[in-house]
Design an enzyme around this catalytic site. Structure first.
Site, mmCIF file in Angstrom:
data_model
loop_
_atom_site.group_PDB
_atom_site.id
_atom_site.type_symbol
_atom_site.label_atom_id
_atom_site.label_comp_id
_atom_site.label_asym_id
_atom_site.label_seq_id
_atom_site.Cartn_x
_atom_site.Cartn_y
_atom_site.Cartn_z
ATOM 1 N N ARG A 115 47.781 39.467 36.204
ATOM 2 C CA ARG A 115 46.960 40.499 36.741
ATOM 3 C C ARG A 115 47.254 40.002 38.362
ATOM 4 O O ARG A 115 47.004 41.378 39.693
ATOM 5 C CB ARG A 115 45.583 39.571 36.565
ATOM 6 C CG ARG A 115 44.973 40.923 37.654
ATOM 7 C CD ARG A 115 43.352 41.143 36.922
ATOM 8 N NE ARG A 115 41.841 41.485 37.630
ATOM 9 C CZ ARG A 115 41.298 40.682 38.391
ATOM 10 N NH1 ARG A 115 40.863 40.051 38.385
ATOM 11 N NH2 ARG A 115 40.274 41.916 39.323
ATOM 12 N N HIS A 127 47.208 43.369 41.581
ATOM 13 C CA HIS A 127 46.884 43.363 42.790
ATOM 14 C C HIS A 127 47.423 43.182 44.098
ATOM 15 O O HIS A 127 46.894 44.198 44.894
ATOM 16 C CB HIS A 127 45.568 42.884 42.374
ATOM 17 C CG HIS A 127 44.457 43.295 41.305
ATOM 18 N ND1 HIS A 127 43.008 43.193 41.667
ATOM 19 C CD2 HIS A 127 44.445 43.390 39.646
ATOM 20 C CE1 HIS A 127 42.372 43.511 40.573
ATOM 21 N NE2 HIS A 127 43.267 43.712 39.673
ATOM 22 N N ASN A 185 38.447 42.401 43.771
ATOM 23 C CA ASN A 185 38.891 41.138 43.253
ATOM 24 C C ASN A 185 38.051 40.054 44.241
ATOM 25 O O ASN A 185 37.750 39.221 43.016
ATOM 26 C CB ASN A 185 39.866 41.589 44.966
ATOM 27 C CG ASN A 185 41.310 41.817 44.510
ATOM 28 O OD1 ASN A 185 41.492 42.261 43.160
ATOM 29 N ND2 ASN A 185 41.793 42.507 45.439
ATOM 30 N N HIS A 194 46.920 43.827 29.173
ATOM 31 C CA HIS A 194 45.755 42.880 28.396
ATOM 32 C C HIS A 194 45.718 43.424 27.345
ATOM 33 O O HIS A 194 45.032 42.390 26.612
ATOM 34 C CB HIS A 194 44.868 44.828 28.923
ATOM 35 C CG HIS A 194 43.718 45.227 29.867
ATOM 36 N ND1 HIS A 194 43.001 46.098 30.424
ATOM 37 C CD2 HIS A 194 43.838 44.702 31.667
ATOM 38 C CE1 HIS A 194 43.078 46.219 31.978
ATOM 39 N NE2 HIS A 194 43.984 44.778 32.003
#
Length: 354
Positions: free
Chosen positions: A65, A69, A97, A196
């Site tokens: 992740r 990001h 975040n 996910h």
């Protein structure tokens, strides 16, 4: 099988399946970039991540992740790792975040060890990209040979992080738009969403689906009734919302195709997940079915999309720098003791949908 044999086996499998594919659309990136300057790099990354994963099963999801990001803001340049200073508004404090990113400290651990054997040679951006690939392997997912040669940014962009990172309630059109802005297509969207299959999300980001979807006073109709009751027990309506829920209720720490099977069974945790399958007439439905029916096809597409994403906005050549410490640009790093500075692990969970 020892650690190095495990990763070597995973990478060899990638060569067999993907030997005819280019490693990178950016000609300046190469899998052999550190072959002479830091041949120990991949073994250092793997050994540290393997050690941490034994005590933190959530670590692989957190690292993957973190890579997402980073790349979705101003490219894969390690800008997400930069702490707040008098001149930098940290992306870590952006809405998607804040109190959410985890295990920045692990990237710092890797950087510290790499600096000991290969000082001033390896970028934090490359370490983070490599770490994402190794995290997939450690959780039972595919491995791939990562094109290297990225350099680190001198800036972060908090406002762009707020704008570019899709949220947990994003519609399919919003998701497509966010991915298209990064040069990623619909297949990339569905493949990368498959990450996910790992990780957790805070109840805060699904409470509306459970109790008041779209201000109707009722749950989201796309949720399976049995799964809905399970989630309501884990996330009480008047609770603080800080409980964490597995993305995959069956194999939460294993990288597999179950994410897509969950969508087929109306068990996507976030609204943005279920949108891929439950949006009427969506072109993503057939892709979800394809990945849900064949794990190898999912893995192949995940590899392709991760490599593609890892090439977004990279800095190469003389652009950017090779940071000595991942949380600060070098002007600031020179004032710090690299061995004593680590970024604290943030114990929150998912805010954005990737």
């Amino acid at each position: 099988m020892n650690s190095l044999s495990l990763i070597a086996t995973a990478l060899c499998c990638v060569v067999v399946v993907f030997g005819g594919l280019p490693f990178s659309s950016n000609a300046q990136l190469s899998p052999d970039f550190y072959a002479k300057t830091c041949p120990q790099l991949q073994s250092i990354v793997f050994q540290i991540l393997e050690k941490v994963s034994k005590t933190d099963s959530r670590m692989p999801a957190s690292i993957i992740r973190l890579h997402f990001h980073d790349c979705f803001v101003q490219g894969c340049d390690a800008s997400v790792l930069l702490n707040k200073t008098s001149t930098i508004a940290s992306e870590q404090d952006a809405g998607p975040n804040i109190n959410s990113l985890r295990r920045l400290d692990v990237i710092n651990q890797i950087k510290t060890e790499v600096e000991k054997v290969c000082p001033n040679k390896v970028s934090c951006a490359d370490i983070l990209t490599l770490a994402a690939g190794v995290s997939s392997v450690l959780s039972g997912g595919p491995g791939w040979i990562v094109p290297l040669g990225r350099r680190d940014s001198l800036t972060a962009n908090q406002s762009l992080a707020n704008r570019n990172l899709p949220g947990p309630s994003s519609s399919l059109d919003q998701l497509k738009s966010s991915f298209a802005a990064q040069g990623l297509n619909t297949v990339d969207l569905v493949a990368l969403s498959g990450a996910h299959t790992l990780g957790r999300a805070r109840c805060l980001f699904i409470l509306d689906r459970l109790y008041d979807f779209d201000n109707t006073g009722k749950p989201d109709p796309t949720l399976d009734p049995t799964y809905l009751k399970q989630l309501q027990k884990q996330c009480p309506q008047n609770g603080p919302g800080n409980n964490v829920v597995n993305f995959d209720p069956t194999t939460p720490d294993k990288f597999d195709k179950n994410y897509y099977n969950n969508l087929q069974g109306k068990k996507g945790l976030l609204q943005s997940d279920q949108e891929l399958f439950s949006t009427p007439g969506a072109d993503t439905i057939s892709i979800v079915n394809n990945f849900g029916n064949n794990q190898n096809v999912f893995f192949q597409n995940f590899i392709n999309s991760m490599i593609k994403m890892g090439n977004i906005g990279v800095l190469t050549g003389k652009k950017g720098e090779i940071r000595k410490q991942c949380n600060f640009v070098n002007k600031k790093s020179s004032e710090l003791d690299l061995a004593s500075v680590t970024s604290e692990s943030m114990e929150g969970d998912m805010v954005s949908s990737i």
